[in-house]
Enzyme design. Structure first.
Site, short mmCIF file in Angstrom:
data_model
loop_
_atom_site.label_atom_id
_atom_site.label_comp_id
_atom_site.label_asym_id
_atom_site.label_seq_id
_atom_site.Cartn_x
_atom_site.Cartn_y
_atom_site.Cartn_z
N TYR A 1 -21.47 -11.30 -36.15
CA TYR A 1 -22.27 -10.08 -36.29
C TYR A 1 -22.35 -9.29 -34.99
CZ TYR A 1 -24.08 -11.53 -40.88
OH TYR A 1 -24.21 -11.88 -42.20
N LYS B 1 -19.48 -26.31 -36.89
CA LYS B 1 -18.09 -26.54 -37.30
C LYS B 1 -17.32 -26.94 -36.05
CE LYS B 1 -14.75 -26.38 -40.42
NZ LYS B 1 -14.70 -27.27 -41.60
N ASP C 1 -19.42 -26.99 -44.00
CA ASP C 1 -18.94 -27.27 -45.36
C ASP C 1 -19.70 -28.47 -45.95
OD1 ASP C 1 -17.66 -28.69 -43.34
OD2 ASP C 1 -15.65 -28.48 -44.17
N ASP D 1 -26.15 -17.00 -42.82
CA ASP D 1 -26.14 -16.03 -43.92
C ASP D 1 -25.66 -16.71 -45.20
OD1 ASP D 1 -26.11 -13.48 -45.25
OD2 ASP D 1 -23.93 -13.49 -45.03
N ASP E 1 -28.02 -18.20 -48.88
CA ASP E 1 -27.86 -17.79 -50.28
C ASP E 1 -27.74 -19.03 -51.17
OD1 ASP E 1 -27.95 -15.07 -49.67
OD2 ASP E 1 -26.31 -14.59 -51.04
#
Ligand code: IPM
Ligand code: MN
Length: 353
Positions: free
Chosen positions: A138, A190, A224, A248, A252
């Site tokens: 971002y 990650k 993941d 982000d 969700d």
């Protein structure tokens, strides 16, 4: 002596103003019961204003909003405006300009809410995601080379400074301590591929944890795997901290496990400045003006705002009222299927605070 809070209300686009109105209704009812006052001021930032004036956000918007104790936001995003313009020009710009470096997103399943996860109930889903809110993909770093040609190259770079990472981690460790539940902070990263950015996060995480938070257990999950466990074993989590992009995405996923966008709320927090609270869903243009959208996410955002402002009891009253309504009243959290209209759901909560 009565406490007064000055709140800027940015209804925004689509159903944003409708849900913000219900949140304000509940906040006013709460104020009356809990001996504080609200001074509200509306701002018309959003797609309509942009289409009318050509200006996405007035140049002084952040300075103007800095004068308030907090900001309540409905939703940003307009079907007649190219995706990205309003989202970047209003929502992200305010987050950055006001240095709201924490995006706090509780994932909590309320009683009576249908959960898409098999055999999971409210006792399994109650954690908080601390999403870093200023850096990562971002940051805006990147660009095109030879745009439009067959050899076009597009680059978008994840950027993090130690300072950004440290202040976010500190907030997350403090939160895990304050919640006093499992006293566990999970870093979602990650490190097997993003060997620069998440190496920095991981080193900072363990250094800070070992030095200042020996009482907080540290865990690490790749992003993941985090997604997998959020579905399979959500009860493992207490506080998750992660970068902006992963945050982000996983929030969700978290939102749908708590019943979806009708209920998921978040706070863009600057612990030293002005914070902005919002339902994390979008502007849902197709439901605009129909009195069918679920206002609970906005109402919960209002509750988070009061908690942030130090009105713990008011915040608890709002959450309890929302739980009463999800447990005893609503048929579904989905727009148009609640068994009540938007304004009636607002009334149901307001009369219970
Ligand atoms: C969110 C939204 C925003 C984000 C968009 C609208 C810019 O998806 O608040 O999660 O990516 O942060
Ligand atoms: Mn999002």
């Amino acid at each position: 002596m009565s406490r007064t809070y000055r709140i800027a209300v940015v209804g925004g686009d689509g159903t944003g103003p409708e849900v913000a109105r219900e949140a304000v209704k509940v906040l006013q009812a709460t104020a009356a019961k809990h001996a504080f006052k609200l001074e509200l001021q509306d701002y018309d930032f959003g797609g309509e204003r942009y289409l009318r004036t050509g200006e996405v956000l007035p140049a002084n918007a952040a300075d103007e909003l800095r004068k308030f104790d907090a900001i309540l936001l409905g939703a940003i995003g307009h079907p007649d405006v190219k995706p990205g313009i309003l989202e970047k020009g209003i929502l992200l710009k305010l987050r950055f300009d006001l240095d709201q470096y924490i995006n706090l997103r509780p994932v909590k399943l309320y009683p009576g809410v249908e959960c898409p996860l098999k055999d999971k109930g409210p006792e399994h889903i109650d954690y908080v995601v601390v999403r870093e809110n200023t850096g990562d993909l971002y940051s805006g770093a990147g660009g095109f080379n030879m745009r439009g040609s067959p050899h076009e190259v597009a680059i978008q770079t994840s950027v993090y400074s130690r300072h950004q990472v440290d202040r976010c981690l500190r907030y997350a460790f403090d939160l895990a301590r304050r919640r006093g539940k499992k006293k566990t902070l999970a870093l979602c990263g990650k490190t097997n591929v993003l060997t620069y950015v998440y190496d920095l996060w991981e080193r900072a995480f363990h250094e800070m944890g070992a030095k200042d938070y020996p009482d907080i257990k540290r865990e690490y999950y790749h992003v993941d795997a985090t997604c997998m466990w959020m579905v399979k074993n959500p009860e493992w989590f207490d506080v998750i901290v992660t970068g902006n992009m992963f945050g982000d995405i996983i929030t969700d996923l978290g939102a749908i496990t708590q019943g979806g966008m009708g209920i998921a709320a978040g706070g863009n927090i600057n612990p030293e400045g002005v914070s902005m609270f919002e339902p994390i869903g979008g502007s849902a243009p197709k439901y605009t003006g129909k009195n069918v959208i679920n206002p609970l996410a906005a109402i919960c955002a209002g509750g988070m705002m009061m908690k942030h402002l130090g009105e713990e009891r008011a915040a608890e009253a709002i959450e309890k009222a929302v739980m009463d309504v999800t447990a005893g009243k609503l048929k579904s959290l989905a727009a148009g299927r609640m068994g009540y209209g938007t304004t009636e759901v607002g009334d149901l909560v307001a009369e219970r605070v």
